[in-house]
Design an enzyme around this catalytic site. Structure first.
Site, PDB file in Angstrom:
ATOM      1  N   ASP A 194      39.851  49.049  39.809  1.00 29.45           N
ATOM      2  CA  ASP A 194      40.842  50.074  39.477  1.00 29.45           C
ATOM      3  C   ASP A 194      41.601  49.624  38.235  1.00 29.45           C
ATOM      4  OD1 ASP A 194      42.546  52.205  39.528  1.00 29.45           O
ATOM      5  OD2 ASP A 194      43.369  51.813  41.508  1.00 29.45           O
TER       6      ASP A 194
ATOM      7  N   ASP B  33      39.275  56.184  36.050  1.00 27.00           N
ATOM      8  CA  ASP B  33      39.773  54.809  35.943  1.00 27.00           C
ATOM      9  C   ASP B  33      39.470  53.927  37.154  1.00 27.00           C
ATOM     10  OD1 ASP B  33      41.443  56.104  37.680  1.00 27.00           O
ATOM     11  OD2 ASP B  33      43.304  55.377  36.807  1.00 27.00           O
ATOM     12  N   GLU B  34      38.559  54.350  38.027  1.00 29.87           N
ATOM     13  CA  GLU B  34      38.204  53.500  39.163  1.00 29.87           C
ATOM     14  C   GLU B  34      36.788  53.796  39.634  1.00 29.87           C
ATOM     15  OE1 GLU B  34      40.082  54.331  43.004  1.00 29.87           O
ATOM     16  OE2 GLU B  34      41.056  56.069  42.086  1.00 29.87           O
TER      17      GLU B  34
END
Length: 359
Positions: free
Chosen positions: A13, A107-108
């Site tokens: 993350d 973003d993860e």
């Protein structure tokens, strides 16, 4: 018979991704409280830097409220295409170790490194290398969680943010879980947590004491998920292909609208939705309406049609029926959205069709 080997799952993350990219690209912003988003009276924070989070600023917060909490807050306009390009660079680092990558958002992502490209014996070794390469090559910081399933890897990545690295070994899973409040469980949001609190359930051991029949009675299918998670059980695979579950669109208005303007806005959203559904060749019979009031209260209403909702003519009657089920405030509304998804029956039929194909 030998025991089934544990998988090695990593959840990576990126920390305050949008804000961190802006601080990296603009040195003058480093160490300062910034928010990515629109600073206007009707703006919303997309992401806040950790310097801003210390004041209570967080994503989805109205910009005016964020400014109240942090008068020195610096607003930066979002550059989504740039963030997407950086996300691809992060993905390229993941691909050095495995091709089994499941993006959760920009973003993860989850990575299955059970059989990895460098022959590493542990997921921890790979997680350390990924964090190091993201920092050195991209100038960004990531947190990573390592465990034997997705649920625990996700919890582990959140545990020591920012710049965190946490491993939950199978032998430690229940001890780790028992330290968590139920709000930390994946899938238990504020509404579900409130219901559990009303039942006197605030900790993992208390949740584990509830029978599976009682949990499914209270929460349906989600009850089975909670029953498994609190026991450290999660059999979901890391999947490289994620089937689209819905298609939607929404519009936030420059000023609150009411009366005839709402009908005009709904017609516009219906037209846009029909175009998107056809462009993506998506088939679904369930329609969901989303309405947000000036005080940011958000309501949704859903209903199903008999036909696939793939045209303006098919979407319009159902959309207006759903809108009639919303009591609109005299002050008007600030956002209107629609999305098409599959019904439970459609999902079952798709699953059976895939099984027949396998046979």
């Amino acid at each position: 018979m030998s025991a089934k080997p544990f998988r090695k799952i990593i959840h990576v993350d990126m920390d305050a991704f949008f804000a961190s990219v802006e601080q990296r690209d603009h040195p003058a912003l480093r160490g300062k409280p910034i928010a990515v988003g629109h600073a206007g009276a009707r703006g919303v924070v997309a992401t806040a830097s950790y310097e801003a989070r210390k004041f209570g600023v967080h994503s989805a917060m109205p910009s005016a409220k964020a400014r109240e909490l942090c008068p020195e807050l610096i607003f930066v306009h979002s550059r989504m295409k740039h963030y997407q390009a950086v996300s691809k660079q992060v993905r390229a680092i993941f691909e050095r170790y495995t091709d089994i990558i499941e993006p959760v958002s920009i973003d993860e992502a989850f990575l299955d490194v059970t059989d990895n490209k460098i022959g590493a014996r542990t997921g921890l070794e790979i997680a350390k290398r990924i964090k190091k390469e993201i920092r050195e090559e991209l100038g960004l910081v990531a947190s990573a969680g390592v465990s034997y399933n997705k649920f625990l890897a996700k919890i582990a990545s959140d545990y020591r943010k920012p710049d965190g690295l946490c491993v939950i070994h199978p032998d430690q899973a229940l001890d780790f879980i028992d330290k968590l409040p139920i709000e930390a469980f994946w899938g238990i949001g504020p509404a579900t947590a409130k219901r559990l609190h009303a039942l006197g359930i605030t900790t993992a051991p208390q949740l584990r004491a509830v029978s599976i029949s009682r949990l499914t009675e209270l929460f349906g299918k989600a009850g089975l998920t909670y029953y498994n998670f609190v026991r450290g059980i999660d059999d979901r695979q890391v999947t490289t292909h994620r089937e689209r579950k819905s298609v939607g669109c929404e519009e936030t208005f420059g000023r609150d609208i009411k009366g005839k303007a709402i009908d005009e806005a709904l017609t516009s959203v219906i037209n846009e939705l029909a175009q998107r559904v056809n462009r993506r060749k998506f088939k679904g019979k369930r329609l969901t309406l989303k309405v947000r009031f000036p005080d940011f209260t958000t309501l949704t209403r859903s209903g199903s049609g008999h036909e696939v909702l793939d045209s303006v003519e098919k979407i319009t009657p159902l959309a207006y029926r759903l809108l009639k089920n919303v009591t609109l405030p005299a002050t008007g509304i600030r956002l209107l959205g629609l999305s098409v998804s599959k019904t439970e029956q459609e999902i079952r039929e798709d699953y059976l069709a895939k099984q027949m194909t396998l046979f």
